[in-house]
Each structure stands twice: as C-alpha cells, then as structure tokens.
Design a protein around this motif. Structure first.
Motif, mmCIF file in Angstrom:
data_model
loop_
_atom_site.group_PDB
_atom_site.id
_atom_site.type_symbol
_atom_site.label_atom_id
_atom_site.label_comp_id
_atom_site.label_asym_id
_atom_site.label_seq_id
_atom_site.Cartn_x
_atom_site.Cartn_y
_atom_site.Cartn_z
ATOM 1 N N ASN A 1 0.843 -1.205 0.000
ATOM 2 C CA ASN A 1 0.000 0.000 0.000
ATOM 3 C C ASN A 1 0.876 1.252 0.000
ATOM 4 O O ASN A 1 0.504 2.271 -0.610
ATOM 5 C CB ASN A 1 -0.937 0.004 1.210
ATOM 6 N N ARG B 1 1.815 1.944 -3.492
ATOM 7 C CA ARG B 1 0.656 2.582 -4.157
ATOM 8 C C ARG B 1 0.593 4.074 -3.820
ATOM 9 O O ARG B 1 0.397 4.909 -4.723
ATOM 10 C CB ARG B 1 -0.645 1.901 -3.720
ATOM 11 N N LEU C 1 -6.997 -2.149 -5.921
ATOM 12 C CA LEU C 1 -7.397 -3.559 -5.872
ATOM 13 C C LEU C 1 -6.206 -4.468 -6.190
ATOM 14 O O LEU C 1 -6.022 -5.514 -5.557
ATOM 15 C CB LEU C 1 -8.538 -3.813 -6.860
ATOM 16 N N GLY C 2 -5.392 -4.050 -7.146
ATOM 17 C CA GLY C 2 -4.217 -4.851 -7.536
ATOM 18 C C GLY C 2 -3.247 -5.022 -6.395
ATOM 19 O O GLY C 2 -2.759 -6.137 -6.141
ATOM 20 N N MET D 1 -3.897 -4.837 -3.259
ATOM 21 C CA MET D 1 -4.499 -5.663 -2.205
ATOM 22 C C MET D 1 -4.404 -7.150 -2.548
ATOM 23 O O MET D 1 -4.190 -8.000 -1.681
ATOM 24 C CB MET D 1 -5.953 -5.266 -1.973
ATOM 25 N N VAL D 2 -4.560 -7.467 -3.834
ATOM 26 C CA VAL D 2 -4.396 -8.863 -4.266
ATOM 27 C C VAL D 2 -2.954 -9.299 -4.011
ATOM 28 O O VAL D 2 -2.697 -10.394 -3.491
ATOM 29 C CB VAL D 2 -4.770 -9.019 -5.767
ATOM 30 N N LEU D 3 -2.008 -8.409 -4.343
ATOM 31 C CA LEU D 3 -0.588 -8.724 -4.119
ATOM 32 C C LEU D 3 -0.306 -8.927 -2.622
ATOM 33 O O LEU D 3 0.370 -9.888 -2.238
ATOM 34 C CB LEU D 3 0.276 -7.581 -4.685
ATOM 35 N N GLY E 1 -2.424 -9.869 -0.402
ATOM 36 C CA GLY E 1 -3.063 -11.130 -0.038
ATOM 37 C C GLY E 1 -2.194 -12.326 -0.408
ATOM 38 O O GLY E 1 -2.065 -13.282 0.363
ATOM 39 N N LEU E 2 -1.562 -12.267 -1.579
ATOM 40 C CA LEU E 2 -0.696 -13.371 -2.015
ATOM 41 C C LEU E 2 0.530 -13.496 -1.108
ATOM 42 O O LEU E 2 0.945 -14.615 -0.762
ATOM 43 C CB LEU E 2 -0.252 -13.144 -3.470
#
Lengths: 145, 124
Positions: free
Chosen positions: A89, A92, A124-125, A127-129, A131-132
């Motif tokens: 984040n 970002r 969103l991208g 956050m996916v990263l 999460g991974l």
C-alpha cells in the motif's frame, strides 16, 4: 506534515479512524496508519530483543526463549501480514503521490468521473498482491514449519 | 518548507525499508519457501545463522541502514498522526524533543548492537 491552519480536528481520533462514505481507498488509509503504529510498537521492542546477539550465544538463546511459543508465532504472523499490507500500500501511495495511475485531468461533464475511478484498479491490484504475500507467509508459518 | 523536506525523507526512507525489510522478512519468515542466507541451520534464528549473517559486512550495513530508515519513518509517521489530533504548541515541542532524542538513542544502541555482533561473529 503541514501545520493545522486554524481548522481544529474536532473529530479527534475518529477523524482519521472512520472513513464514512469516502470509499475503499479511505479505509486503506486507516489500515495503513493502524498497521504502521503496530509495526512501530513491534519494531521498538525488536531492537532490544535482537540486540542480545551482541552478548553471545547464551544471551541470544535466553532472549529468543522469552519470545517463543504459539502466541508469539501468531503475533509474528500478524506482524508479517501488517508488513505485507503496509509495504504494497505504501508503494501505491508513492505512485499516486507522484501522479502516476491517477488519470489525466478531464472536463467536468455529467456523469462526472473522478481520479478515484482511475486509482481503483491499482488499489485492488496491490491488495491482491498483499493477499498473495500473506498467503505465502501463512504457508511458511503454519503448514511447512 | 521543513515539513515538505521531512516528508520527502519519510517517503525515501519507506523505499529503503521496502528493500531491506523485504529481504529481512524473506530470510526470517519465508525461510522454508525461499531458504536464503541461512547456511548454518534450517531455522533462521539459530545462533549459527546469526553468526553467519553477522560475519558479512553487507548484513551489518543493511541492519544499520534499516534501523535508521525504520526509526525515522516510524517516528515521523507517529508524529504526523499525533499532530493531526491538534495538540498545543507545548505538546508539539515536547513530542519533537522526545521523538528526536528517543530515536537517536535507539539508533545509537541498535547500531552498536549490530556492530558488536559483527565483531563478535568474526572472532568465532
């Protein structure tokens, strides 16, 4: 940080904790601050705990024994997860601050579009990263060990 | 102007932390998946691994840089949050003093520990 120019923060801590209807990115801002405070608390203790290595193997073993056990494993996983979120984040936020991924200025013609529409895929991208990374950490912390 | 400059340092420190803390997290917490910089024992906090890392100048350097960057980034971030709550000028001055002196003290202590651990590791 700029000084408050005569507009007192009447909401106090709720002024930044509550996002109201400001959208997804506003809640990421709150979470960024909460994870930042959590990481800072951990880090200040971490300096003292890990400095035991300067005093030799016995001091190191004693220091590590004080922070071992299932509760600390869960705590460390939370720190790892907070790091994953705060890091991606933060990237970002740097991109947005530098003016990247926010779109170009356009005429205000109805139905209005704001830069939030342009920023959303990035939010969103990342956050996916995050999460991974958390999933990889969870695998290492709880399954492979 | 001073705050804009400090904010720029805050962002730059964040990028330094991203690199070095990312490496630290990968070594310490993705040890089974990645298995990097843990030559002495499978467990990253085993004394053999601590010594192996401390022997290298790179890790001593990275710990000290990470310590400084993280202390500045964290304490300046905390100061921002604190100041947004609208404290009076006296509280602001006290917070500046406590955070600066506390941060410098922690940096000196942590940097000494990293340096001393490196010196100790090279004698073993």
């Amino acid at each position: 940080m700029l000084d408050n120019q005569g507009h007192p923060n009447r909401l106090g801590i709720w002024g930044w904790l509550g996002g109201g209807r400001w959208g997804f990115e506003r809640y990421l801002y709150t979470l960024h601050r909460l994870t930042g405070l959590g990481l800072l608390c951990y880090f200040l203790l971490h300096i003292f705990v890990t400095s035991a290595r300067a005093f030799g193997p016995e001091a190191w073993a004693a220091s590590m024994a004080r922070v071992s056990g299932p509760l600390f494993v869960v705590g460390e996983f939370l720190v790892f997860s907070a790091f994953a979120f705060h890091a991606v984040n933060g990237v970002r936020l740097v991109l947005v601050e530098l003016g990247w991924a926010i779109g170009k200025p356009i005429e205000p013609i109805y139905p209005y579009r704001t830069s939030v529409h342009e920023q959303r895929p990035l939010a969103l991208g990342v956050m996916v990263l995050a999460g991974l990374i958390v999933l990889a950490g969870g695998l290492d912390f709880f399954i492979l060990h | 102007m001073r705050d804009q400059r400090l904010w720029t340092w805050h962002v730059l420190a964040g990028l330094v932390i991203l690199v070095f803390l990312g490496l630290h997290m990968a070594i310490m917490h993705l040890d089974v998946l990645l298995g990097i910089f843990n030559p002495g024992d499978p467990h990253p906090i085993a004394w053999a691994n601590v010594v192996a890392r401390a022997k290298t100048g790179f890790f001593t350097f990275s710990y000290i840089v990470l310590l400084g960057a993280a202390l500045f980034h964290g304490l300046y971030g905390f100061r921002n949050i604190l100041f947004e709550l609208g404290p009076g000028p006296g509280v602001k001055r006290a917070a500046n003093l406590v955070l600066t002196v506390g941060g410098l003290g922690l940096f000196v202590f942590g940097a000494w520990a990293a340096w001393a651990a490196g010196t100790l590791a090279r004698t073993l």
